[in-house]
Each structure stands twice: as structure tokens, then as C-alpha cells.
Design a protein around this motif. Structure first.
Motif, PDB file in Angstrom:
ATOM      1  N   TYR A  52      47.261  33.411  55.989  1.00 37.55           N
ATOM      2  CA  TYR A  52      47.779  32.139  55.503  1.00 37.55           C
ATOM      3  C   TYR A  52      47.114  31.780  54.177  1.00 37.55           C
ATOM      4  CZ  TYR A  52      49.883  31.429  60.097  1.00 37.55           C
ATOM      5  OH  TYR A  52      50.629  31.572  61.231  1.00 37.55           O
ATOM      6  N   ARG A  53      47.870  31.064  53.347  1.00 36.87           N
ATOM      7  CA  ARG A  53      47.305  30.503  52.128  1.00 36.87           C
ATOM      8  C   ARG A  53      47.075  29.016  52.360  1.00 36.87           C
ATOM      9  NH1 ARG A  53      50.086  30.533  46.117  1.00 36.87           N
ATOM     10  NH2 ARG A  53      51.941  30.024  47.344  1.00 36.87           N
ATOM     11  N   VAL A  54      45.914  28.533  51.960  1.00 39.03           N
ATOM     12  CA  VAL A  54      45.622  27.104  52.040  1.00 39.03           C
ATOM     13  C   VAL A  54      46.128  26.470  50.757  1.00 39.03           C
ATOM     14  CG1 VAL A  54      43.865  25.346  52.383  1.00 39.03           C
ATOM     15  CG2 VAL A  54      43.563  27.618  53.399  1.00 39.03           C
ATOM     16  N   ILE A  55      47.043  25.512  50.881  1.00 42.96           N
ATOM     17  CA  ILE A  55      47.623  24.867  49.695  1.00 42.96           C
ATOM     18  C   ILE A  55      47.325  23.376  49.723  1.00 42.96           C
ATOM     19  CG2 ILE A  55      49.424  26.610  49.464  1.00 42.96           C
ATOM     20  CD1 ILE A  55      51.378  24.723  50.776  1.00 42.96           C
ATOM     21  N   THR A  56      47.462  22.747  48.561  1.00 45.30           N
ATOM     22  CA  THR A  56      47.156  21.328  48.412  1.00 45.30           C
ATOM     23  C   THR A  56      48.440  20.511  48.468  1.00 45.30           C
ATOM     24  OG1 THR A  56      45.258  21.879  47.028  1.00 45.30           O
ATOM     25  CG2 THR A  56      46.040  19.603  46.958  1.00 45.30           C
ATOM     26  N   GLN A  72      50.154  27.708  54.475  1.00 43.12           N
ATOM     27  CA  GLN A  72      51.422  28.357  54.167  1.00 43.12           C
ATOM     28  C   GLN A  72      51.317  29.817  54.596  1.00 43.12           C
ATOM     29  OE1 GLN A  72      52.308  29.589  50.130  1.00 43.12           O
ATOM     30  NE2 GLN A  72      54.378  28.785  50.284  1.00 43.12           N
ATOM     31  N   ALA A  73      52.218  30.255  55.478  1.00 47.61           N
ATOM     32  CA  ALA A  73      52.180  31.632  55.961  1.00 47.61           C
ATOM     33  C   ALA A  73      52.459  32.610  54.828  1.00 47.61           C
ATOM     34  CB  ALA A  73      53.193  31.828  57.083  1.00 47.61           C
ATOM     35  N   LEU A  74      51.760  33.732  54.842  1.00 45.11           N
ATOM     36  CA  LEU A  74      52.012  34.777  53.843  1.00 45.11           C
ATOM     37  C   LEU A  74      53.468  35.222  53.889  1.00 45.11           C
ATOM     38  CD1 LEU A  74      50.899  36.847  51.737  1.00 45.11           C
ATOM     39  CD2 LEU A  74      50.482  38.382  53.673  1.00 45.11           C
ATOM     40  N   THR A  75      54.045  35.265  55.086  1.00 44.34           N
ATOM     41  CA  THR A  75      55.430  35.714  55.238  1.00 44.34           C
ATOM     42  C   THR A  75      56.431  34.745  54.597  1.00 44.34           C
ATOM     43  OG1 THR A  75      55.423  34.690  57.438  1.00 44.34           O
ATOM     44  CG2 THR A  75      55.001  37.056  57.330  1.00 44.34           C
ATOM     45  N   GLU A  76      55.980  33.521  54.284  1.00 44.48           N
ATOM     46  CA  GLU A  76      56.860  32.530  53.653  1.00 44.48           C
ATOM     47  C   GLU A  76      56.551  32.347  52.171  1.00 44.48           C
ATOM     48  OE1 GLU A  76      59.439  30.882  55.076  1.00 44.48           O
ATOM     49  OE2 GLU A  76      59.094  32.181  56.798  1.00 44.48           O
ATOM     50  N   MET A  77      55.467  32.913  51.709  1.00 46.50           N
ATOM     51  CA  MET A  77      54.991  32.638  50.353  1.00 46.50           C
ATOM     52  C   MET A  77      55.996  33.067  49.292  1.00 46.50           C
ATOM     53  SD  MET A  77      51.318  33.696  48.652  1.00 46.50           S
ATOM     54  CE  MET A  77      51.743  35.419  48.350  1.00 46.50           C
ATOM     55  N   HIS A  78      56.597  34.226  49.460  1.00 43.84           N
ATOM     56  CA  HIS A  78      57.476  34.784  48.438  1.00 43.84           C
ATOM     57  C   HIS A  78      58.717  33.920  48.207  1.00 43.84           C
ATOM     58  CE1 HIS A  78      59.407  37.761  45.927  1.00 43.84           C
ATOM     59  NE2 HIS A  78      60.457  37.791  46.725  1.00 43.84           N
ATOM     60  N   TYR A  79      59.081  33.102  49.201  1.00 50.38           N
ATOM     61  CA  TYR A  79      60.342  32.370  49.131  1.00 50.38           C
ATOM     62  C   TYR A  79      60.161  30.920  48.669  1.00 50.38           C
ATOM     63  CZ  TYR A  79      61.261  36.346  52.140  1.00 50.38           C
ATOM     64  OH  TYR A  79      61.337  37.621  52.645  1.00 50.38           O
ATOM     65  N   ASN A  80      58.944  30.553  48.291  1.00 45.95           N
ATOM     66  CA  ASN A  80      58.673  29.153  47.937  1.00 45.95           C
ATOM     67  C   ASN A  80      58.321  29.047  46.459  1.00 45.95           C
ATOM     68  OD1 ASN A  80      57.655  26.481  47.701  1.00 45.95           O
ATOM     69  ND2 ASN A  80      57.183  26.469  49.874  1.00 45.95           N
ATOM     70  N   GLY A  81      59.313  28.735  45.643  1.00 43.43           N
ATOM     71  CA  GLY A  81      59.080  28.623  44.211  1.00 43.43           C
ATOM     72  C   GLY A  81      58.305  27.384  43.823  1.00 43.43           C
ATOM     73  N   SER A  89      43.451  30.100  44.302  1.00 39.88           N
ATOM     74  CA  SER A  89      44.060  30.084  45.636  1.00 39.88           C
ATOM     75  C   SER A  89      43.065  30.554  46.683  1.00 39.88           C
ATOM     76  CB  SER A  89      45.296  30.983  45.686  1.00 39.88           C
ATOM     77  OG  SER A  89      46.333  30.461  44.902  1.00 39.88           O
ATOM     78  N   CYS A  90      43.319  30.122  47.909  1.00 36.92           N
ATOM     79  CA  CYS A  90      42.438  30.488  49.016  1.00 36.92           C
ATOM     80  C   CYS A  90      43.285  31.040  50.160  1.00 36.92           C
ATOM     81  CB  CYS A  90      41.648  29.267  49.490  1.00 36.92           C
ATOM     82  SG  CYS A  90      40.519  29.602  50.860  1.00 36.92           S
ATOM     83  N   PHE A  91      42.905  32.233  50.645  1.00 39.49           N
ATOM     84  CA  PHE A  91      43.605  32.870  51.754  1.00 39.49           C
ATOM     85  C   PHE A  91      42.659  33.050  52.937  1.00 39.49           C
ATOM     86  CE2 PHE A  91      46.122  33.958  48.102  1.00 39.49           C
ATOM     87  CZ  PHE A  91      47.429  33.973  48.574  1.00 39.49           C
ATOM     88  N   MET A  92      43.258  33.077  54.121  1.00 35.82           N
ATOM     89  CA  MET A  92      42.457  33.219  55.329  1.00 35.82           C
ATOM     90  C   MET A  92      43.267  33.932  56.406  1.00 35.82           C
ATOM     91  SD  MET A  92      42.677  29.304  56.739  1.00 35.82           S
ATOM     92  CE  MET A  92      42.556  29.772  58.439  1.00 35.82           C
ATOM     93  N   VAL A  93      42.552  34.561  57.341  1.00 42.28           N
ATOM     94  CA  VAL A  93      43.194  35.171  58.512  1.00 42.28           C
ATOM     95  C   VAL A  93      42.948  34.244  59.692  1.00 42.28           C
ATOM     96  CG1 VAL A  93      43.238  37.132  60.074  1.00 42.28           C
ATOM     97  CG2 VAL A  93      42.889  37.507  57.632  1.00 42.28           C
ATOM     98  N   LEU A  94      44.032  33.742  60.269  1.00 39.18           N
ATOM     99  CA  LEU A  94      43.916  32.808  61.381  1.00 39.18           C
ATOM    100  C   LEU A  94      43.697  33.588  62.675  1.00 39.18           C
ATOM    101  CD1 LEU A  94      44.143  29.708  61.512  1.00 39.18           C
ATOM    102  CD2 LEU A  94      46.500  29.997  62.275  1.00 39.18           C
ATOM    103  N   PRO A  95      42.689  33.229  63.468  1.00 38.35           N
ATOM    104  CA  PRO A  95      42.459  33.937  64.737  1.00 38.35           C
ATOM    105  C   PRO A  95      43.672  33.850  65.659  1.00 38.35           C
ATOM    106  CG  PRO A  95      40.587  32.525  64.180  1.00 38.35           C
ATOM    107  CD  PRO A  95      41.674  32.184  63.217  1.00 38.35           C
ATOM    108  N   ALA A  96      43.816  34.827  66.522  1.00 38.88           N
ATOM    109  CA  ALA A  96      44.981  34.895  67.412  1.00 38.88           C
ATOM    110  C   ALA A  96      45.039  33.708  68.376  1.00 38.88           C
ATOM    111  CB  ALA A  96      44.959  36.206  68.198  1.00 38.88           C
ATOM    112  N   ASN A  97      43.880  33.134  68.698  1.00 33.82           N
ATOM    113  CA  ASN A  97      43.845  32.022  69.670  1.00 33.82           C
ATOM    114  C   ASN A  97      44.007  30.657  69.012  1.00 33.82           C
ATOM    115  OD1 ASN A  97      41.420  31.944  68.343  1.00 33.82           O
ATOM    116  ND2 ASN A  97      40.155  31.770  70.195  1.00 33.82           N
TER     117      ASN A  97
END
Length: 808
Positions: A58-62, A270-279, A232-240
Motif C-alpha cells: 500500500y501507498r500512504v497518501i495525504t 492506497q492499494a498498489l493494485t489501484e495506483m496505476h488507475y488514479n491520475g 512517497s511512502c510504501f508499506m506491506v500490510l500484515p495479513a492479519n
């Protein structure tokens, strides 16, 4: 038996060469367009799918909250990543990455007699080591865990290393000089990043370099209020832990670290899988591609394929009368309807296979143009890509069934007795109605695309012609080095430039009036205890800036010459935000930035509003003052005469002043035109799609007129015998398809208006959707259709009536 049917089908197609050629051309163009659209969709939906942890990144956005709503930004405060690691130890991977585009690098030392090579790099970044733990970028050399742990270390991609050193194998341990002030040691080599990634990494410097004491950003390392758009700041969210749960945690995190007056500006995921589609939030590669646009071009591809199949149906049924005796003979000789259907489906299959082969050739030929237009890297490995190969097989089956099934049923259903007498009632009302409906459907799609194309073209013309509130013609912008030694030379360079005969004015500034390099901040107005609830865009510039760009004053005057802040100039929108209606009332009121006494000064002037970025956005509040330490650009107003000679003089003076720097320049009107690159691309795509749709639809009209000419042969002969003119006969043929096009327009106009009205809502400045665009669309459609069917209609009108009356 199957071999015999295919052989018979082949012979039948060869006997009807024009019919076969038209069908193959129509289908191949439609299939080629469909294949290209499939390649675009496949490419755009594959971004960053090669990362194993992609579903958990996930990307942390403001989320900025203001009077006009919430606005999202990918930018974050510099201490965010470290704060998340401390407050949430369960997060195994958190990493900051800072884009550093436009930076300059060099290799070689002139003092040692070496040749100095200079490079500019837009895809350069600062990144923490953890970034490569979560993202699966391949490594050729170095350790991804330690390569970026120390300050002043740098990692290059293979292509970048070869650009700098010739051979990437020799790059490890070598030194690159950054902005002529810091030496960076190469500690790793990355594999070239694939084109379907929103991280177009070429050069990555350790984030520890940002944290070095005395560096450019050292003062902001503990600043939770300032947001850097490129950080930008990215992180891996734990499965739990779910995304919604962590979003709630971020609210408490913001309250802990941000001052109370800034708690309204929150953080969200913001999920990485959604990042490309958000201009709106943006991506590093500046190549966002909305899901809505993917749906639109997918539908266009399907519709283009359908109208190509419609042509086949129209032409096949038009040929039905000519083949009635063949059907009758086959039935008398014992052929049943099932075998006849198979026979005609076989012909369709052969046509489809030829069309697909031709379409592959057309698609390959068009790929370089499409790549250049969209600034992407599509490749068509038709036999190597199993997904693409499966799509082509499905396309062949689908087109064969869609195009061939109805004509096969019609042809195989003829009564053998009437067929042998050549008295087939092929013009049954239901058949004619279906063909007319199909032509209307074709032109509905074509006209929607034409309307969309015309709207986009008019909107782009509006962008080019609208006044932005300042002069943008013949203004050259040139960046200069930001070190203190270089800044000390600016006054001398200014005088030398003004001495050149082709130069009218010279000014220094942080950015151009309309620029994608923004700097926003709140402030205190007239000694108020609290900051304003809105941000003003800060335009740092010297006093000559107003004359050079012809900014118009409505009250007061420009601040006097100086290197520091001693007066502010604001725009009309800022006063409206403050509730001031008379600009003269603002003169003498004080503004204070960041509670800094050195940034405390009176308003001395008010300028008319001007657009500071794309016309997608409304005019924003602007605050201007002089501050030499943040200037980045030279603005040069050039005389139109001898412009190339003047530019050469500018470059020569610049190189003499900054011998260690790297010269680059850009005309302001070119920069502003680049704001609308995505609209230009969309306009070109729509032109292509509309052209293809009209071309295929006109083939469909040709099929319908061919059918009409065959069915009305005797009628034409009788009319001519009774004195009808050629013009009257042509009118008879033209009247029907003109009515069909008008019916199509009645359906397509409201559909086109609805979709283009929604598209225009994304722009603060937009054209009205008046009747002119729709009248032009229908006029163009009718004229093109008349030209298409004119040949067939005139030929039928000129036919000898004696031969026509003999026709059975």
C-alpha cells in the motif's frame, strides 16, 4: 467431406472476388483495431503485477481537507516512514522513495585531465533499503539489503550504468558526481525495469543522503506539517490487518504527530493494485490510465468488431439472390440444410482466417505509431504470447459464428423450386428491416465517436486559444545550478543577457507563472492568531517578473528590487478567499509565513488572476514575493527576429557562467502544451477510432446499396423507360440510406452529448456543448456516406433499361 466443403467454399469465394475482398478488408480493419485495443488493455492492466507482495503493498497518501472538499496527494512529510516503523513495529517493510527528476550528474575529473561527461536524469530517486525488500526488481550486482544503507551510495540500472560507463560490469565502486557538489559511489546494478511498471527506476540514491546534516532537506526531517509532493511512502500490510482497520489507526497516528491545527489533513492507504488507475494522486512514471478509459476503449474495440461483422451479414445477404440457383441445385442433389449451413460457415471461416492474418500484419505495422502516440512500449508476439494467441483463436471462432450464422441460415433456407427459377423472395420485410437496423447500429457507433472527436478537438483548440492572464509567447526558461557560488553570479549574468540585442527582458524566479512545480502554504493575514484555512500558491520571483510576463495590476504596484522578502503581491482570488471585495483595501495589510519574522511583510500590490497550471483546474490563490535563495530558473523574453541566434547567445553565456553545469532550455508555450499531453493522446485515439468506424460503416452502406441495386434492377429499368432521369434514380437510392443515417443520428446525438458532457465536467474551463458540433457531425456523416454509395447508385442509374427489364 470437410475437405470437399472447404475446397468448394474456396472456389466460391474466388468466383466472387469483389465480395470476398470487401469482406476481408472490412473484417481485417475491425479485427486489427480490436487486437491493438486488446494489447493496450493487456498492457495497462499488467502494471507492477510481477511483484510477489503486490496484493499487500500500500501507498500512504495525504488527504487535504479544505473549504472546497478533500483532495488526495501522493506526497507525504519526510519523517513519515520512520514514524510508522517506530509506532507500528508489526509493519515489517516500510519505505520512503523521493523522486528527484531533472537532476544532473557527471563523471570524470577535469583537474586530472579526464573528459567530463554530463547527464540529465528525470527518472532518478532517493529510496530507503526496505523499498527493495517489498518490490521485486532484479539485481545484477550488489546486495539489495545493504546497497542503499550508507549516505552517498547509488544504484543504477543496467542501461543507466552502460550510459555512464560503457559496460555495467565495470560500474561497481565507481563515482558519479551529483549536481557538481556530491560524489555518489555505485553500490549496485539493477536489471532494467520492465515498461509495465509505475516505478521507472534508472538511478536510485540512498535515502540516507537526504538525512545528511546540512543537506537540502535537513531542516524538514522532523517537520510533520510540510508535505513534499515527490516524497512517497510504501508499506506491506500484515495479513492479519485490513486496509480499513489501518486507516482508522492512521487517524490516531496523525493526531499524535501533527499539530492540532493541521489534524484536518489526514493520511489514508492506497492499494498498489489501484495506483496505476488514479491520475489524481499520480504515479512516478506520469502514466496513469483510468479504469473508466479502459472500459471505454474496450467497448470501442467490441463495437468496431461488431460493425465489421455487420458488414459481412449485409454483403452476404445481398449476395443471396445471386446464389439462389446454387442452393436450389444443391438441395435437389440431396444436400440438407445442416450441410448447407456448414458450407456457408466454411466460407465465413476462410474469410475470417484471411482477415485475421491481414489484421495481424496491419496491427504490427501500426504498433510503432501507437507506441509513439501513447508513449508506451507494446509488443505483439502473436505466437509466443499464449494469452494473445488464445484471444486470436477466440476472435476467429467468435467472428465466424457472429458473421456467418445468420447469412448461412438465410441462404440455406431457400425453397429449391423458387431458387431454381431465380424467384427467391430475398427481400422479405424482416430481412430488409434487419439489414436497415444493422446499418443504423453501425452509424450510431460511428457518430458517437465522431461527436466525441469533435468535442475533444474543440476543447483542445479552446486550451490553445484561451488567454492565461499572462504573456507566454517567445519566453525561454532556463534552469541554473542552485549552489551559493552559482547564485552569486546571477546579477552579472542578468546584465550580460540584457546586453544581447535579441533579448527584451530577463527575470529570475522559482517557477514560471504556469508550472507543474508548485509550492503551497497557508499563512497568517493581518496579524491574525490563526493560519488561513486555505493554501496560497507561492510564486517567488524578482521585481522584473511582472513586466516580463505582463501581469496586470488592479491595485498597488510591484515590490521593489531585493533578494529577500520585503513586500507581497497577491492575486484577486486570494482576496476573495479572505472576503475582501475592494483590492485597494488589501494594500498595507500584513502577511506572515510560517511564523517567521523574516517572512513578515505588507501587501504592496494586487494582480489580475492568472492560471498557474492546467485549465483543468480553477484559478488558485497566489502569493508572490522576492527570495533569491529559492530561485531556480531564468526567464528570458526574446525578440521574434533572429531567435536562433539569440538562443545560441544565451547558451554560450550560460555555459561561460556555469562551466560545470548542464545547459537545458524550454519555451514556456511548449511546457504549457505538455500539460495537455493526455488530452492530445485521447484526441488522436478518437480520430483513429472514428475513422475506422466510419470506414467500416461505409463498407456496410456499400453492401446495403449493392443489395438494393440487385433487388430493384427491374424497377430501375421501368422508371428509366418511363422517363426517369439519372439524378432521380440516384435520389431513390440515396433517400433511404440518408433516412437511416438521420435515424442513427437521432439515437447517437443524446448518447454522445451525455458522455462528452460528463467528460467536460473534469475541466474548470470548458467549451459549451452547442448545436454546432452535432450539426457538423451529421453533415460529415451524410457527405461521407453519399460519396461512398455514389458510385454504386450512379452505376445502377446508368444501366441499360433493356438489360434491366430482361432481368429475372
Amino acid at each position: 467431406m470437410i475437405k470437399n466443403y472447404l475446397k468448394t467454399a474456396w472456389r466460391s469465394l474466388l468466383r466472387n472476388k469483389s465480395y470476398t475482398a470487401i469482406n476481408i478488408v472490412g473484417l481485417s480493419v475491425g479485427v486489427a483495431a480490436c487486437v491493438l485495443i486488446f494489447l493496450i488493455v493487456q498492457f495497462e492492466t499488467s502494471f507492477d503485477n510481477f511483484h510477489k507482495k503486490r496484493d499487500h503493498i500500500y501507498r500512504v497518501i495525504t488527504a487535504f481537507s479544505g473549504p472546497d472538499g478533500v483532495h488526495l496527494s501522493g506526497g507525504t512529510p519526510l519523517p513519515l516512514s520512520e514514524g510508522l516503523r517506530i509506532d507500528y513495529p508489526q509493519l515489517k517493510d516500510v519505505a520512503a522513495i523521493f523522486r528527484n527528476d531533472g537532476s544532473h550528474y557527471s563523471i570524470g575529473n577535469a583537474n586530472n585531465g579526464q573528459t567530463v561527461k554530463k547527464f540529465k536524469e528525470d527518472d532518478a530517486y532517493y529510496a530507503e533499503p526496505q523499498f527493495f525488500n517489498m518490490f521485486d526488481f532484479g539485481w545484477l550486482a550488489g546486495d539489495k539489503k545493504t546497497a542503499l544503507s550508507a549516505p552517498y551510495s547509488v544504484v543504477l540500472t543496467q542501461a543507466e550504468a552502460e550510459k555512464f560507463f560503457g559496460d555495467w560490469h565495470t560500474a561497481m565502486g565507481k563515482v558519479i558526481r551529483y549536481e557538481n557538489k556530491n560524489d555518489l559511489k555505485v553500490t549496485g546494478i539493477l536489471k532494467n525495469v520492465p515498461p509495465n511498471s509505475d516505478f521507472p527506476l534508472k538511478l536510485v540514491v540512498s535515502y540516507a543522503t537526504v538525512r545528511v546534516k546540512g543537506g537540502d532537506f535537513y531542516g524538514n526531517l522532523h517537520d510533520w506539517v510540510s508535505t513534499f509532493g515527490d516524497n512517497s511512502c510504501f508499506m506491506v500490510l500484515p495479513a492479519n490487518m485490513s486496509e480499513s482497520l489501518f486507516d482508522k489507526n492512521l487517524k490516531a497516528f496523525v493526531k499524535k504527530h501533527k499539530p492540532a491545527e493541521y489534524n484536518k489533513d489526514g493520511l489514508t492507504l492506497q492499494a498498489l493494485t489501484e495506483m496505476h488507475y488514479n491520475g489524481e494522486v499520480g504515479v512516478f512514471g506520469d502514466h496513469a490510465f483510468s479504469k473508466q478509459l479502459i472500459k471505454i476503449i474496450s467497448l470501442v474495440g467490441i463495437f468496431l468488431l461488431i460493425i465489421a461483422c455487420v458488414n459481412f451479414i449485409n454483403l452476404a445477404t445481398a449476395q443471396a439472390v445471386n446464389r439462389s440457383k446454387e442452393v436450389g441445385i444443391r438441395k435437389v442433389l440431396g444436400s440438407n440444410r445442416k450441410l448447407l449451413v456448414f458450407q456457408f460457415i466454411s466460407e465465413t471461416l476462410i474469410i475470417t482466417l484471411f482477415a485475421v492474418v491481414l489484421a495481424i500484419g496491419l496491427a504490427e505495422a501500426a504498433l510503432p505509431m501507437l507506441n509513439n502516440l501513447l508513449k508506451i512500449q507494446l509488443s505483439a508476439a502473436f505466437l509466443a504470447d499464449p494469452v494473445l494467441l488464445s484471444f486470436l483463436v477466440a476472435l476467429v471462432i467468435g467472428v465466424t459464428l457472429l458473421s456467418g450464422f445468420y447469412p448461412a441460415l438465410v441462404l440455406s433456407g431457400f425453397n429449391p423450386i423458387t431458387a431454381l427459377k431465380n424467384k427467391v423472395a430475398a427481400a422479405r420485410n424482416n430481412g430488409v428491416s434487419l439489414r436497415r437496423a444493422l446499418v443504423v447500429f453501425q452509424f450510431c457507433i460511428a457518430q458517437v465517436l465522431v461527436i466525441g472527436t469533435l468535442v475533444i478537438i474543440h476543447q483542445m483548440d479552446f486550451f490553445r486559444e484561451k488567454s492565461l492572464g499572462f504573456d507566454k509567447d517567445a519566453i525561454l526558461t532556463v534552469p541554473f545550478p542552485g549552489d551559493s557560488v552559482s547564485r552569486s553570479k546571477l546579477n552579472t549574468l542578468h546584465d550580460e543577457l540584457m546586453a544581447q540585442p535579441g533579448i527584451k527582458d530577463v527575470s529570475y524566479s522559482f517557477a514560471s507563472p504556469s508550472d507543474n512545480n508548485g509550492w503551497g502554504s497557508d499563512f497568517k493575514f493581518n496579524n491574525a492568531p490563526k493560519q488561513t484555512e486555505f493554501n496560497a500558491q507561492l510564486k517567488w520571483a524578482d521585481a522584473e517578473y511582472f513586466k516580463l510576463y505582463n501581469l496586470q495590476f488592479v491595485a498597488g504596484h510591484a515590490y521593489t528590487k531585493g533578494d529577500t522578502i520585503h513586500g507581497y503581491v497577491v492575486n484577486e482570488t486570494l482576496l476573495k478567499k479572505l472576503g475582501i471585495t475592494n483590492p485597494n483595501q488589501a494594500i498595507g495589510k500584513y502577511i506572515k509565513l510560517w511564523d517567521d519574522k523574516t517572512k513578515y511583510a505588507p501587501i504592496v500590490g494586487v494582480v489580475k488572476d492568472f492560471n498557474i497550471n492546467s485549465l483543468r483546474n480553477a484559478i488558485q490563490p497566489v502569493l508572490m514575493s522576492s527570495w533569491k535563495n529559492v530561485y531556480q530558473k531564468i526567464n528570458i523574453k526574446i525578440q521574434p527576429a533572429n531567435i536562433h541566434q539569440t538562443m545560441a547567445s544565451v547558451e554560450k553565456l550560460w555555459n561561460q557562467t556555469f562551466p560545470d553545469g548542464m545547459y537545458e532550455s524550454q519555451f514556456l508555450d511548449d511546457k504549457i502544451a505538455n500539460f495537455y499531453q493526455s488530452e492530445d493522446q485521447l484526441s488522436q485515439l478518437y480520430k483513429i477510432f472514428a475513422g475506422i468506424a466510419i470506414f467500416i460503416s461505409c463498407l456496410g452502406l456499400y453492401g446495403l446499396v449493392s443489395f438494393m441495386a440487385v433487388q430493384r434492377t427491374k424497377e430501375v429499368g421501368i422508371r428509366k423507360t418511363l422517363g426517369a432521369s439519372v439524378g432521380h434514380i440516384v435520389y431513390l437510392f440515396s433517400k433511404e440510406f440518408t433516412i437511416l443515417i438521420l435515424i442513427a443520428f437521432a439515437v447517437s446525438a443524446p448518447v454522445g452529448w451525455y458522455f462528452m458532457h460528463k467528460w467536460l465536467q473534469g475541466y474548470s474551463y470548458r467549451i459549451p456543448l452547442g448545436p454546432g458540433i452535432f450539426l457538423l457531425a451529421i453533415f460529415a456523416s451524410v457527405i461521407i456516406a453519399w460519396i461512398t454509395v455514389g458510385y454504386k447508385a450512379i452505376r445502377a442509374a446508368l444501366a441499360n433499361p433493356v438489360n434491366s427489364l430482361r432481368s429475372e
